[in-house]
Design an enzyme around this catalytic site. Structure first.
Site, short mmCIF file in Angstrom:
data_model
loop_
_atom_site.label_atom_id
_atom_site.label_comp_id
_atom_site.label_asym_id
_atom_site.label_seq_id
_atom_site.Cartn_x
_atom_site.Cartn_y
_atom_site.Cartn_z
N GLU A 39 -6.44 -7.68 -1.00
CA GLU A 39 -6.90 -7.78 0.39
C GLU A 39 -8.38 -7.51 0.38
O GLU A 39 -8.82 -6.36 0.32
CB GLU A 39 -6.21 -6.74 1.28
CG GLU A 39 -4.80 -7.08 1.66
CD GLU A 39 -4.21 -6.03 2.60
OE1 GLU A 39 -4.96 -5.44 3.40
OE2 GLU A 39 -3.00 -5.80 2.50
N GLU B 65 0.84 -1.20 0.00
CA GLU B 65 0.00 0.00 0.00
C GLU B 65 0.88 1.25 0.00
O GLU B 65 0.65 2.18 0.78
CB GLU B 65 -0.95 0.02 1.20
CG GLU B 65 -2.11 -0.94 1.06
CD GLU B 65 -3.21 -0.69 2.10
OE1 GLU B 65 -2.93 -0.06 3.15
OE2 GLU B 65 -4.34 -1.11 1.87
C1 GLA Z 1 -4.16 -2.63 4.82
C2 GLA Z 1 -2.79 -3.26 4.98
C3 GLA Z 1 -2.83 -4.55 5.76
C4 GLA Z 1 -3.70 -4.39 7.00
C5 GLA Z 1 -5.09 -3.95 6.59
C6 GLA Z 1 -6.04 -3.75 7.76
O1 GLA Z 1 -4.81 -3.17 3.79
O2 GLA Z 1 -2.21 -3.51 3.72
O3 GLA Z 1 -1.54 -4.91 6.12
O4 GLA Z 1 -3.12 -3.45 7.84
O5 GLA Z 1 -5.00 -2.71 5.95
O6 GLA Z 1 -6.17 -4.88 8.51
#
Ligand code: GLA
Length: 587
Positions: free
Chosen positions: A235, A159
């Site tokens: 995700e 991210e």
């Molecule tokens: C983001 C991050 C993950 C995690 C999620 C929330 O997507 O990439 O590592 O922190 O948020 O659980």
């Protein structure tokens, strides 16, 4: 040629059309004795792939040391087990992983340098990353698909578009992987927002999204960013994590299942985050810090299809049905819940107070002004700062710069108050009975911030301490990583309540090891170990009121429970119970 390749709208695996139906399972949050069980349950839900991050901070605890690759960190073993189960693997080596993990996975020895520009092409950062990858990749290369292993794709950063826009840094990471022999498909993942996707992705590297709802909008954002290529939700958030003092987050099963169906019906690939969350054992949890510091709890249950303790919940069955509409699901029965230990009371009848024992636990570091925990080289745990008050009287103890993250203050051994970073506390009214009175400050690192600009924020006492304007000097600082409790001189103690920071010890007998949950009614806040395995933090603030005890931690016959209780107890019993209590739910 990598095993996994992309077409104008999907993936090919070894040249055949393939859709990734993956679930997140972090090996470092699951006892290694349970990896095979969790992977089997992943396959039985219909997953063809599992995804895991790799936590740099645990694998390389010392900048000049080697790679730790055993026990809970035996990633090659985890990858072998995944392959034996017929699962592919998506590997997310960071270097930054977020994941509600201490410091987002960045090692404390790295973030202790206040000048380093984290997650950028600052050579101090990329140099450390390069040295880490030099250690990490050689033992992993045999497990990549090119060498016949299960790893079919590797993520670059995490991210990144939510944090920075240093494309040269992302390019450095891509080249760092490629030049060390990673031939597999590379991907980035970003929140499904045009700005994030633009800043976080790289030409020629698959761009994926992270989201939990509004599926058509999110997929449209991905398609707008990349007119061609597979659509993938890297995700798919089907639950959420909890903070101390907050609710236990849950997500409606029917809604999550309907959104999964929507994703799969659109032809997208998916990684369910989390398939099985597991536990932040020991001192591994992270924290958020927006307007206030908020540490993450010990459980990482995440309201996932497979619960923290590995039992299938409602989402497991609902997701299995959804997946079966789109892909073959094994023609085998869904797994049943695991056996649980019968209810077992544990009498804690031996004790040793902490404050008189600190010298047995660590050598003191003298300092005129209190150093931070980071300056003491302490990555996790507690530090005791000890000095003598130069003057007596009623007044204000002032901690300039505040504390990281929670401080208990004692005058002549008696508790006089608590300061919390969560509340931005910097001052405490105290009565000092006489000049020269002993002043102890026990500071707890509650977990390193894992998201946003405060990653790497220091712990411990963060500046000079004064009493009524007079600075307190000449400190003795005891680092307390609590990684070896063998030296504690426990003695029998029949008292039924107790106050003040102390270690408590009890034993209990087990016929056949099975999963159980440690409940601590009447206890306040501290840490728990069973047979030397550090279960993690407990706190009566909740939401979580039990700690998961994995069956492999137990042994037939006599077992040991040790608690560090920081405050007081109304009784000296603990209970092993057959059901978890993660607190009042909020969806
Ligand atoms: C983001 C991050 C993950 C995690 C999620 C929330 O997507 O990439 O590592 O922190 O948020 O659980």
């Amino acid at each position: 040629m990598p095993a996994l390749t992309t077409t104008s709208d999907g993936f090919l695996l070894h040249g055949e059309p393939f859709r990734i139906i993956s679930g997140a399972l972090h090996y470092f949050r699951v006892h290694p004795g349970q990896w095979a069980d969790r992977l089997r349950k992943a396959r039985l839900m219909g997953l063809n792939t599992v995804e895991t991050y790799v936590p740099w901070n645990l694998h390389q605890p010392d900048p000049d040391g080697g790679l730790v690759l055993d026990g809970l960190l035996d990633l090659p073993h985890f990858l072998r087990l995944a392959q034996e189960e017929g699962l592919h693997v998506l590997l997310r080596p960071g270097p930054y992983i977020c994941a509600e993990w201490d410091g987002g996975g960045l090692p404390g020895w790295l973030t202790a340098d206040p000048d380093i520009r984290l997650r950028t092409s600052d050579p101090r950062f990329t140099g450390a990353v390069d040295r880490y990858l030099d250690l990490l990749l050689p033992p992993l290369l045999p497990h990549l698909a090119a060498a016949g292993g299960p790893v079919v794709a590797v993520q670059v950063e995490n991210e990144y578009g939510a944090y920075g826009d240093d494309t040269a840094y992302l390019e450095h990471l891509r080249e760092a992987l490629r030049s060390r022999g990673v031939e597999e498909l590379l991907f980035t993942c970003d929140q499904a927002d045009p700005g994030h996707l633009a800043a976080g992705s790289l030409p020629g590297v698959l761009a994926t999204g992270t989201f939990g709802g509004k599926i058509p909008d999110a997929l449209a954002e991905l398609r707008a960013h990349r007119p061609e290529g597979p659509l993938m939700c890297a995700e798919f958030w089907i639950g959420w994590f909890d903070h101390w003092g907050g609710p236990h987050h849950v997500r409606d099963t029917a809604d999550a299942a309907a959104r999964l169906d929507e994703l799969l019906s659109a032809g997208a690939s998916v990684n369910i985050y989390m398939f099985h969350g597991g536990t932040n054992f020991g001192f591994t949890n992270g924290a958020n810090h927006y307007h206030a510091y908020a540490p993450t709890v010990t459980s990482y249950d995440y309201d996932a299809p497979l619960s923290e303790h590995g039992d299938p919940g409602p989402k497991y069955h609902a997701f299995r049905e959804v997946i079966a509409r789109h892909a073959p699901v094994p023609d085998e029965p869904a797994p049943a819940p695991a056996a649980k230990l019968p209810p077992t009371p544990v009498a804690l009848d031996r004790r040793v107070p902490l404050l008189p024992q600190v010298a047995a636990l660590s050598d003191p570091v003298p300092a005129e002004h209190p150093p931070t925990m980071d300056e003491l080289g302490l990555r996790s745990g507690y530090a005791l700062y000890r000095t003598a008050a130069p003057v007596g009287g009623d007044g204000l103890l002032h901690f300039s710069g505040g504390i990281g993250d929670r401080a208990q203050v004692f005058v002549d051994g008696a508790p006089v108050g608590v300061l919390e970073r969560e509340r931005h506390d910097e001052a405490l009214p105290v009565r000092v009975p006489r000049p020269g009175a002993a002043l102890d400050v026990l500071v707890e690192n509650m977990g390193g911030v894992n998201y946003g600009p405060r990653i790497g924020a220091p712990k411990g006492l963060l500046g000079p301490v004064s009493f009524n304007g007079t600075e307190l000097r000449d400190w003795l600082c005891h680092p307390l990583p609590l990684d070896d409790l063998a030296a504690l001189p426990f003695t029998p103690d029949a008292t039924t309540t107790s106050t003040g920071p102390a270690f408590h010890h009890g034993t209990f007998d087990v016929a056949t090891p099975a999963d159980t949950f440690l409940a601590l009614p009447g206890w306040t806040k501290g840490q728990a170990w069973i047979n030397g395995f550090h279960l993690g933090r407990y706190w009566n603030r909740g939401p979580q009121h039990t700690l998961y005890v994995p069956a492999p931690v137990l042994r037939p016959g006599r077992n040991d429970l040790v608690l560090l209780e920081l405050h007081g107890t109304t009784g000296t019993q603990a209970h092993l119970t057959p059901a978890p209590d993660l607190g009042p739910e909020k969806s």
